[in-house]
Design a protein around this motif. Sequence first.
Motif, mmCIF file in Angstrom:
data_model
loop_
_atom_site.group_PDB
_atom_site.id
_atom_site.type_symbol
_atom_site.label_atom_id
_atom_site.label_comp_id
_atom_site.label_asym_id
_atom_site.label_seq_id
_atom_site.Cartn_x
_atom_site.Cartn_y
_atom_site.Cartn_z
ATOM 1 N N UNK A 3 0.841 -1.098 0.257
ATOM 2 C CA UNK A 3 -0.455 -0.571 -0.168
ATOM 3 C C UNK A 3 0.494 1.065 -0.205
ATOM 4 N N UNK A 4 0.173 2.753 -0.779
ATOM 5 C CA UNK A 4 0.780 4.063 -0.658
ATOM 6 C C UNK A 4 1.088 4.237 0.903
ATOM 7 N N UNK A 5 1.822 4.242 1.706
ATOM 8 C CA UNK A 5 1.657 4.584 3.076
ATOM 9 C C UNK A 5 2.973 4.021 3.492
ATOM 10 N N UNK A 6 3.282 5.042 5.048
ATOM 11 C CA UNK A 6 4.457 4.957 5.346
ATOM 12 C C UNK A 6 4.914 3.522 5.732
ATOM 13 N N UNK A 7 6.215 3.661 6.179
ATOM 14 C CA UNK A 7 6.102 2.263 7.188
ATOM 15 C C UNK A 7 6.047 1.510 7.897
ATOM 16 N N UNK A 8 5.520 2.920 8.640
ATOM 17 C CA UNK A 8 5.414 2.968 10.153
ATOM 18 C C UNK A 8 3.459 3.117 11.062
ATOM 19 N N UNK A 9 2.776 3.017 8.959
ATOM 20 C CA UNK A 9 1.692 3.038 8.879
ATOM 21 C C UNK A 9 0.935 1.591 9.238
ATOM 22 N N UNK A 10 0.223 1.416 9.791
ATOM 23 C CA UNK A 10 -0.891 -0.221 10.287
ATOM 24 C C UNK A 10 -1.455 -0.297 8.750
ATOM 25 N N UNK A 67 5.344 -7.471 8.028
ATOM 26 C CA UNK A 67 5.966 -8.369 8.371
ATOM 27 C C UNK A 67 6.649 -8.174 9.599
ATOM 28 N N UNK A 68 7.553 -6.744 9.508
ATOM 29 C CA UNK A 68 8.353 -6.152 10.159
ATOM 30 C C UNK A 68 8.188 -6.694 11.267
ATOM 31 N N UNK A 69 7.448 -6.539 11.953
ATOM 32 C CA UNK A 69 6.394 -6.959 13.644
ATOM 33 C C UNK A 69 6.773 -8.309 13.344
ATOM 34 N N UNK A 70 6.064 -8.697 12.690
ATOM 35 C CA UNK A 70 5.746 -10.435 13.211
ATOM 36 C C UNK A 70 7.150 -11.361 13.178
#
Length: 250
Positions: A71-78, A85-88
Amino acid sequence: MPIVYSFENGDALSSGLNSFVEKVSRDAIAQHGHLSIAISGGSLPKILSKDLAYNKNVEFDKWHIFWADERCVSHDDSDSNYLEVKKSLLDHIPQIPQENIYPINQAYAVAKDAENAASEYEQQLKKFFKNELPRFDLLLLGMGPDGHCCSLFPGHPLLDEHTRWVAPITDSPKPPPERITLTYPVVNNSRLVVFVTAGDGKKDMVQQIIEQPDKNLPCQRVKPVGKVYWFIDHAAAAKLRKESCSEYKL
């Protein structure tokens, strides 16, 4: 025909997927020194990571991780597939070198500039795959309730995109509307494609995709050079004929 593995519950599904990915990783690294993998969003990262994030038998330092769509959102957007993938997964595996992780260009994503985001991501693929049509060792996809995969939606013109490797989409029927996605030429050049989905709410669509091939749903158009597997739980498999499923064994 896809190979369908049905597991009793979410824990068993994650465990089976973990052992499968471990073997694919080992085989790819033995063959050409690394694993190239593209991951989609949704519930997939959590199911994938439950056991894999703590698997000490995987040479994660030889992994190269891409995204099947974003999605075209920032890397820290929900809404960010990268963030999920980063969190999990990534936060638990420091062995993966940062330069082996290939997220969407954040500046274009934040600006909702899907066109340039897609072009830049295609350049990342061209650099890694040396200008040859990407052949991922493993492509991990979810399944939407409408039968979509990546950001390839039923009836959308992108289903017939044959030139671009990564395409922009600005009218996604699911928010946010601006996204980028791998196209079928790349998806279907993969060595292995694994669909991962779970839950009672998926059983009708799973049955249509597996047992009604004339539906021409986006998931059904995934026909790679290698094999297609489905890793699902019994709830998602509830409407499948028994003969549609295979016993899981490596």
